[in-house]
Scaffold this motif. Structure first.
Motif, PDB file in Angstrom:
ATOM      1  N   LYS A  61       0.851  -1.186   0.000  1.00  0.00           N
ATOM      2  CA  LYS A  61       0.000   0.000   0.000  1.00  0.00           C
ATOM      3  C   LYS A  61       0.882   1.229   0.000  1.00  0.00           C
ATOM      4  O   LYS A  61       1.860   1.304   0.753  1.00  0.00           O
ATOM      5  CB  LYS A  61      -0.890  -0.017   1.250  1.00  0.00           C
ATOM      6  CG  LYS A  61      -1.793   1.181   1.366  1.00  0.00           C
ATOM      7  CD  LYS A  61      -2.604   1.120   2.659  1.00  0.00           C
ATOM      8  CE  LYS A  61      -3.437   2.372   2.793  1.00  0.00           C
ATOM      9  NZ  LYS A  61      -3.254   3.046   4.050  1.00  0.00           N
ATOM     10  N   LEU A  62       0.525   2.188  -0.830  1.00  0.00           N
ATOM     11  CA  LEU A  62       1.269   3.443  -0.851  1.00  0.00           C
ATOM     12  C   LEU A  62       0.966   4.241   0.410  1.00  0.00           C
ATOM     13  O   LEU A  62      -0.184   4.363   0.820  1.00  0.00           O
ATOM     14  CB  LEU A  62       0.893   4.264  -2.082  1.00  0.00           C
ATOM     15  CG  LEU A  62       1.324   3.685  -3.426  1.00  0.00           C
ATOM     16  CD1 LEU A  62       0.708   4.485  -4.568  1.00  0.00           C
ATOM     17  CD2 LEU A  62       2.839   3.654  -3.542  1.00  0.00           C
ATOM     18  N   GLU A  63       1.999   4.772   1.012  1.00  0.00           N
ATOM     19  CA  GLU A  63       1.846   5.675   2.144  1.00  0.00           C
ATOM     20  C   GLU A  63       1.665   7.091   1.585  1.00  0.00           C
ATOM     21  O   GLU A  63       1.906   7.312   0.399  1.00  0.00           O
ATOM     22  CB  GLU A  63       3.074   5.593   3.062  1.00  0.00           C
ATOM     23  CG  GLU A  63       3.186   4.261   3.795  1.00  0.00           C
ATOM     24  CD  GLU A  63       2.005   4.004   4.729  1.00  0.00           C
ATOM     25  OE1 GLU A  63       1.490   4.963   5.328  1.00  0.00           O
ATOM     26  OE2 GLU A  63       1.592   2.832   4.858  1.00  0.00           O
ATOM     27  N   PRO A  64       1.243   8.040   2.399  1.00  0.00           N
ATOM     28  CA  PRO A  64       0.949   9.381   1.868  1.00  0.00           C
ATOM     29  C   PRO A  64       2.046   9.984   0.990  1.00  0.00           C
ATOM     30  O   PRO A  64       1.755  10.515  -0.080  1.00  0.00           O
ATOM     31  CB  PRO A  64       0.697  10.216   3.121  1.00  0.00           C
ATOM     32  CG  PRO A  64       0.105   9.218   4.084  1.00  0.00           C
ATOM     33  CD  PRO A  64       0.882   7.938   3.813  1.00  0.00           C
ATOM     34  N   LYS A  65       3.298   9.906   1.404  1.00  0.00           N
ATOM     35  CA  LYS A  65       4.328  10.536   0.574  1.00  0.00           C
ATOM     36  C   LYS A  65       4.581   9.746  -0.711  1.00  0.00           C
ATOM     37  O   LYS A  65       4.903  10.338  -1.735  1.00  0.00           O
ATOM     38  CB  LYS A  65       5.607  10.817   1.360  1.00  0.00           C
ATOM     39  CG  LYS A  65       6.544   9.688   1.636  1.00  0.00           C
ATOM     40  CD  LYS A  65       7.744  10.223   2.424  1.00  0.00           C
ATOM     41  CE  LYS A  65       8.920   9.317   2.381  1.00  0.00           C
ATOM     42  NZ  LYS A  65      10.087   9.847   3.068  1.00  0.00           N
ATOM     43  N   GLY A  66       4.400   8.436  -0.689  1.00  0.00           N
ATOM     44  CA  GLY A  66       4.512   7.641  -1.914  1.00  0.00           C
ATOM     45  C   GLY A  66       3.337   7.874  -2.841  1.00  0.00           C
ATOM     46  O   GLY A  66       3.493   7.954  -4.065  1.00  0.00           O
ATOM     47  N   LEU A  67       2.151   7.995  -2.251  1.00  0.00           N
ATOM     48  CA  LEU A  67       0.940   8.261  -3.038  1.00  0.00           C
ATOM     49  C   LEU A  67       1.036   9.618  -3.723  1.00  0.00           C
ATOM     50  O   LEU A  67       0.665   9.761  -4.891  1.00  0.00           O
ATOM     51  CB  LEU A  67      -0.290   8.194  -2.138  1.00  0.00           C
ATOM     52  CG  LEU A  67      -1.626   8.440  -2.815  1.00  0.00           C
ATOM     53  CD1 LEU A  67      -1.902   7.399  -3.893  1.00  0.00           C
ATOM     54  CD2 LEU A  67      -2.751   8.428  -1.780  1.00  0.00           C
ATOM     55  N   GLU A  68       1.541  10.608  -3.015  1.00  0.00           N
ATOM     56  CA  GLU A  68       1.690  11.950  -3.587  1.00  0.00           C
ATOM     57  C   GLU A  68       2.584  11.917  -4.832  1.00  0.00           C
ATOM     58  O   GLU A  68       2.252  12.499  -5.868  1.00  0.00           O
ATOM     59  CB  GLU A  68       2.279  12.902  -2.536  1.00  0.00           C
ATOM     60  CG  GLU A  68       2.488  14.312  -3.032  1.00  0.00           C
ATOM     61  CD  GLU A  68       3.135  15.207  -1.984  1.00  0.00           C
ATOM     62  OE1 GLU A  68       3.764  16.197  -2.397  1.00  0.00           O
ATOM     63  OE2 GLU A  68       3.022  14.931  -0.782  1.00  0.00           O
ATOM     64  N   ILE A  69       3.688  11.217  -4.742  1.00  0.00           N
ATOM     65  CA  ILE A  69       4.607  11.117  -5.878  1.00  0.00           C
ATOM     66  C   ILE A  69       3.956  10.344  -7.018  1.00  0.00           C
ATOM     67  O   ILE A  69       4.013  10.765  -8.177  1.00  0.00           O
ATOM     68  CB  ILE A  69       5.931  10.455  -5.445  1.00  0.00           C
ATOM     69  CG1 ILE A  69       6.697  11.379  -4.505  1.00  0.00           C
ATOM     70  CG2 ILE A  69       6.782  10.066  -6.669  1.00  0.00           C
ATOM     71  CD1 ILE A  69       7.822  10.713  -3.745  1.00  0.00           C
ATOM     72  N   ALA A  70       3.334   9.221  -6.697  1.00  0.00           N
ATOM     73  CA  ALA A  70       2.700   8.385  -7.725  1.00  0.00           C
ATOM     74  C   ALA A  70       1.614   9.161  -8.459  1.00  0.00           C
ATOM     75  O   ALA A  70       1.521   9.100  -9.696  1.00  0.00           O
ATOM     76  CB  ALA A  70       2.120   7.120  -7.091  1.00  0.00           C
ATOM     77  N   GLU A  71       0.782   9.888  -7.722  1.00  0.00           N
ATOM     78  CA  GLU A  71      -0.292  10.658  -8.348  1.00  0.00           C
ATOM     79  C   GLU A  71       0.259  11.774  -9.230  1.00  0.00           C
ATOM     80  O   GLU A  71      -0.275  12.046 -10.298  1.00  0.00           O
ATOM     81  CB  GLU A  71      -1.237  11.224  -7.288  1.00  0.00           C
ATOM     82  CG  GLU A  71      -2.106  10.153  -6.667  1.00  0.00           C
ATOM     83  CD  GLU A  71      -2.982  10.663  -5.535  1.00  0.00           C
ATOM     84  OE1 GLU A  71      -2.648  11.720  -4.920  1.00  0.00           O
ATOM     85  OE2 GLU A  71      -3.995  10.001  -5.251  1.00  0.00           O
ATOM     86  N   ARG A  72       1.334  12.412  -8.782  1.00  0.00           N
ATOM     87  CA  ARG A  72       1.946  13.494  -9.572  1.00  0.00           C
ATOM     88  C   ARG A  72       2.487  12.952 -10.883  1.00  0.00           C
ATOM     89  O   ARG A  72       2.239  13.496 -11.956  1.00  0.00           O
ATOM     90  CB  ARG A  72       3.064  14.165  -8.769  1.00  0.00           C
ATOM     91  CG  ARG A  72       3.756  15.303  -9.519  1.00  0.00           C
ATOM     92  CD  ARG A  72       4.850  15.902  -8.671  1.00  0.00           C
ATOM     93  NE  ARG A  72       5.556  14.825  -8.002  1.00  0.00           N
ATOM     94  CZ  ARG A  72       6.848  14.576  -8.131  1.00  0.00           C
ATOM     95  NH1 ARG A  72       7.600  15.329  -8.833  1.00  0.00           N
ATOM     96  NH2 ARG A  72       7.419  13.575  -7.514  1.00  0.00           N
ATOM     97  N   ILE A  73       3.206  11.844 -10.817  1.00  0.00           N
ATOM     98  CA  ILE A  73       3.791  11.249 -12.019  1.00  0.00           C
ATOM     99  C   ILE A  73       2.694  10.738 -12.938  1.00  0.00           C
ATOM    100  O   ILE A  73       2.741  10.927 -14.161  1.00  0.00           O
ATOM    101  CB  ILE A  73       4.772  10.114 -11.642  1.00  0.00           C
ATOM    102  CG1 ILE A  73       5.972  10.681 -10.864  1.00  0.00           C
ATOM    103  CG2 ILE A  73       5.244   9.359 -12.881  1.00  0.00           C
ATOM    104  CD1 ILE A  73       6.792  11.711 -11.615  1.00  0.00           C
ATOM    105  N   TYR A  74       1.670  10.120 -12.379  1.00  0.00           N
ATOM    106  CA  TYR A  74       0.585   9.578 -13.195  1.00  0.00           C
ATOM    107  C   TYR A  74      -0.215  10.699 -13.856  1.00  0.00           C
ATOM    108  O   TYR A  74      -0.628  10.585 -15.012  1.00  0.00           O
ATOM    109  CB  TYR A  74      -0.301   8.666 -12.349  1.00  0.00           C
ATOM    110  CG  TYR A  74      -1.260   7.839 -13.163  1.00  0.00           C
ATOM    111  CD1 TYR A  74      -0.822   7.140 -14.279  1.00  0.00           C
ATOM    112  CD2 TYR A  74      -2.589   7.755 -12.813  1.00  0.00           C
ATOM    113  CE1 TYR A  74      -1.703   6.378 -15.037  1.00  0.00           C
ATOM    114  CE2 TYR A  74      -3.475   6.985 -13.555  1.00  0.00           C
ATOM    115  CZ  TYR A  74      -3.021   6.301 -14.670  1.00  0.00           C
ATOM    116  OH  TYR A  74      -3.898   5.561 -15.407  1.00  0.00           O
TER     117      TYR A  74
END
Length: 143
Positions: A61-74
């Motif tokens: 599961k993505l944690e908040p800081k990983g999710l933020e990066i993933a969403e930005r790149i996506y």
């Protein structure tokens, strides 16, 4: 900490896969066409840096800081794909090229592209959700 393009690719892949359900290391390995041991090492490194967590049942599961990066790149991937398609680039090539650009483009340039798209009314068919496998294959070729 500056995150590398490869880590961004992992986080983005996890985000895309999570839209379909629970994500395990084997899913990432298949999607990225990487070996299971390589994925395991990287996933544990990302966990150690608090970009993701691994539950007792091995789901990731993505944690908040990983999710933020993933969403930005996506988001970059989708917008750039849409832009390229709108000027006549084939869907497949647009997805491959967007994948190459999304990691290197500055925030300033990306924001200007988004504004220009909005201002001009450029639209392509719905921005595609590129498969993680297709994206990573094109990334590996370009490296």
């Amino acid at each position: 900490m500056t995150i590398r393009e490869s880590a961004e690719m992992y986080l983005e892949t996890i985000l895309v896969l999570s839209e379909k359900g629970a994500v395990r290391a084997i899913d990432i390995a298949r999607a990225m066409n990487f070996s299971r041991p390589s994925v395991s090492v990287t996933v544990h490194n990302l966990e150690r840096e608090h970009y993701l967590s691994i539950s007792e049942d091995s789901t990731i599961k993505l944690e908040p800081k990983g999710l933020e990066i993933a969403e930005r790149i996506y988001e970059r991937h989708k917008v750039l794909s849409q832009l390229l398609e709108s000027i006549g680039v084939s869907k497949e090539t647009a997805a491959e090229d967007a994948c190459k650009i999304e990691h290197d483009i500055s925030e300033e340039t990306f924001n200007c592209i988004k504004k220009a798209i909005k201002k001009s009314g450029l639209t392509a068919k719905a921005a595609p959700k590129a498969s993680a496998k297709a994206k990573t294959t094109s990334t590996k070729k370009s490296k």
